[in-house]
Design an enzyme around this catalytic site. Structure first.
Site, PDB file in Angstrom:
ATOM      1  CG  ASP A 147       5.490 -28.460  22.720  1.00  0.00           C
ATOM      2  OD1 ASP A 147       5.739 -26.835  22.286  1.00  0.00           O
ATOM      3  OD2 ASP A 147       6.492 -29.160  22.859  1.00  0.00           O
ATOM      4  CB  THR A 148       0.779 -28.771  18.697  1.00  0.00           C
ATOM      5  OG1 THR A 148      -0.112 -27.857  19.510  1.00  0.00           O
ATOM      6  CG2 THR A 148       0.235 -29.505  17.898  1.00  0.00           C
TER       7      THR A 148
ATOM      8  CG  PHE B 183      -0.773 -23.433  11.970  1.00  0.00           C
ATOM      9  CD1 PHE B 183      -2.236 -23.054  12.463  1.00  0.00           C
ATOM     10  CD2 PHE B 183       0.419 -23.275  12.523  1.00  0.00           C
ATOM     11  CE1 PHE B 183      -2.170 -23.655  13.877  1.00  0.00           C
ATOM     12  CE2 PHE B 183      -0.437 -23.779  14.284  1.00  0.00           C
ATOM     13  CZ  PHE B 183      -1.245 -23.775  14.895  1.00  0.00           C
ATOM     14  N   GLY B 184       1.121 -25.159   9.572  1.00  0.00           N
ATOM     15  CA  GLY B 184       1.909 -26.108   9.967  1.00  0.00           C
ATOM     16  C   GLY B 184       1.582 -27.051   8.994  1.00  0.00           C
ATOM     17  CE1 TYR B 185       4.428 -31.846   9.759  1.00  0.00           C
ATOM     18  CE2 TYR B 185       4.035 -30.736  10.809  1.00  0.00           C
ATOM     19  CZ  TYR B 185       5.185 -31.368  10.264  1.00  0.00           C
ATOM     20  OH  TYR B 185       6.245 -31.765  10.415  1.00  0.00           O
ATOM     21  CG  ASP B 186      -3.959 -26.619   9.640  1.00  0.00           C
ATOM     22  OD1 ASP B 186      -4.103 -28.028  11.099  1.00  0.00           O
ATOM     23  OD2 ASP B 186      -4.343 -25.662  10.374  1.00  0.00           O
TER      24      ASP B 186
ATOM     25  CG  HIS C  47      -4.805 -30.592  17.845  1.00  0.00           C
ATOM     26  ND1 HIS C  47      -5.194 -30.560  16.366  1.00  0.00           N
ATOM     27  CD2 HIS C  47      -4.361 -29.165  17.417  1.00  0.00           C
ATOM     28  CE1 HIS C  47      -4.623 -29.425  15.762  1.00  0.00           C
ATOM     29  NE2 HIS C  47      -3.541 -29.411  16.754  1.00  0.00           N
ATOM     30  NE  ARG C  48      -2.999 -24.733  19.022  1.00  0.00           N
ATOM     31  CZ  ARG C  48      -2.932 -25.066  17.093  1.00  0.00           C
ATOM     32  NH1 ARG C  48      -3.625 -25.156  16.906  1.00  0.00           N
ATOM     33  NH2 ARG C  48      -1.554 -25.754  17.834  1.00  0.00           N
TER      34      ARG C  48
HETATM   35  P1  IMP Z   1       4.858 -25.748  18.134  1.00  0.00           P
HETATM   36  O1  IMP Z   1       3.743 -26.690  18.654  1.00  0.00           O
HETATM   37  O2  IMP Z   1       5.142 -24.395  17.806  1.00  0.00           O
HETATM   38  O3  IMP Z   1       5.852 -27.035  18.045  1.00  0.00           O
HETATM   39  O4  IMP Z   1       4.586 -27.359  16.693  1.00  0.00           O
HETATM   40  C1  IMP Z   1       5.090 -27.490  16.277  1.00  0.00           C
HETATM   41  C2  IMP Z   1       5.036 -28.048  14.464  1.00  0.00           C
HETATM   42  O5  IMP Z   1       3.176 -28.623  14.329  1.00  0.00           O
HETATM   43  C3  IMP Z   1       4.887 -26.837  13.805  1.00  0.00           C
HETATM   44  O6  IMP Z   1       5.516 -27.031  12.726  1.00  0.00           O
HETATM   45  C4  IMP Z   1       3.147 -25.957  13.687  1.00  0.00           C
HETATM   46  O7  IMP Z   1       3.642 -25.564  12.963  1.00  0.00           O
HETATM   47  C5  IMP Z   1       3.141 -27.520  13.721  1.00  0.00           C
HETATM   48  N1  IMP Z   1       1.589 -27.080  14.240  1.00  0.00           N
HETATM   49  C6  IMP Z   1       0.908 -26.819  15.784  1.00  0.00           C
HETATM   50  N2  IMP Z   1      -0.596 -26.884  15.809  1.00  0.00           N
HETATM   51  C7  IMP Z   1      -0.885 -27.339  14.259  1.00  0.00           C
HETATM   52  C8  IMP Z   1      -2.194 -27.552  13.845  1.00  0.00           C
HETATM   53  O8  IMP Z   1      -3.129 -27.113  14.609  1.00  0.00           O
HETATM   54  N3  IMP Z   1      -2.344 -27.933  12.535  1.00  0.00           N
HETATM   55  C9  IMP Z   1      -1.003 -28.004  11.519  1.00  0.00           C
HETATM   56  N4  IMP Z   1       0.364 -27.951  11.885  1.00  0.00           N
HETATM   57  C10 IMP Z   1       0.516 -27.468  13.354  1.00  0.00           C
END
Ligand code: IMP
Length: 191
Positions: A68-69, A148-151, A176-177
């Site tokens: 979870d991130t 992806f996401g907030y990148d 972080h990952r």
């Molecule tokens: P989840 O861990 O899939 O619940 O991610 C939570 C949110 O954070 C989602 O909107 C993902 O797109 C975003 N997210 C997760 N990991 C990353 C990342 O490495 N970079 C940017 N956004 C991220």
């Protein structure tokens, strides 16, 4: 070593496969025929990640892990945090999430933020957690196509470009990952 990765997010699977290297095979939730949504009702990444891993473990009784991130922004009191995926509401949309963050941060000087990843490994022998963070700042505007996401709005410390302007290999050396999965891989090699 075969493990179930409690996700169907292709971007995460690719990043994790690249970080972990050879010797690990991941099955996704679809591949083990787990098709239900797993709720994330708690207010910490630790609790949500543990729930996800344990739910799938009780379903298939095989070694599995969930990650979870969240993105934690200082001037927004830690938001979007555990609500990162659905910050702008349903249906989850990275574009709308980013727009919301940028609009809330218009004119805000303190742009400090960090990503945090928590992994939970669930096995017949017990449960373990691993965490990694990456500090940085929120950009003034969207930049870059990768990731992806907030990148597109996150600029890691020591850089002047967003994660989305870096190629996958560069992001995966500092993210972080990467930090969380490095510990995870070391643990699994001894397990
Ligand atoms: P989840 O861990 O899939 O619940 O991610 C939570 C949110 O954070 C989602 O909107 C993902 O797109 C975003 N997210 C997760 N990991 C990353 C990342 O490495 N970079 C940017 N956004 C991220």
């Amino acid at each position: 070593m075969e493990l179930i990765f409690c996700t169907n997010n292709e971007h995460k699977i690719q990043e994790v496969a690249q970080i972990m290297g050879e010797g690990f095979a991941f099955l996704t939730l679809k591949q083990v025929n787990y098709l239900s949504e797993i709720p994330e009702p708690f207010d910490t990444l630790e609790a949500n990640s543990a729930t996800k891993a344990n739910t799938v473990f009780f379903y298939c009784n095989k070694n599995c892990f969930a990650e979870d991130t969240g993105l934690f922004i200082e001037s927004l009191n830690g938001d979007p945090g555990v609500f990162s995926a659905r910050y702008a509401g349903e249906p989850a949309s990275s574009k709308r999430n980013i727009e919301l963050v940028l609009s809330k941060m218009k004119g805000v000087e303190n742009r400090r933020a960090f990503f945090k990843t928590v992994i939970t490994l669930a096995t017949p022998q017990g449960e373990w957690q691993f965490a990694g963070t990456c500090k940085g700042r929120i950009a003034l505007e969207i930049a870059g196509q990768d990731g992806f996401g907030y990148d597109p709005i996150f600029v890691p410390d020591g850089f002047d470009r967003t994660f989305a302007e870096m190629d996958a290999a560069a992001k995966n050396t500092i993210s972080h990952r990467k930090r969380a999965f490095e510990q995870f891989a070391t643990f699994l090699k001894q397990y």
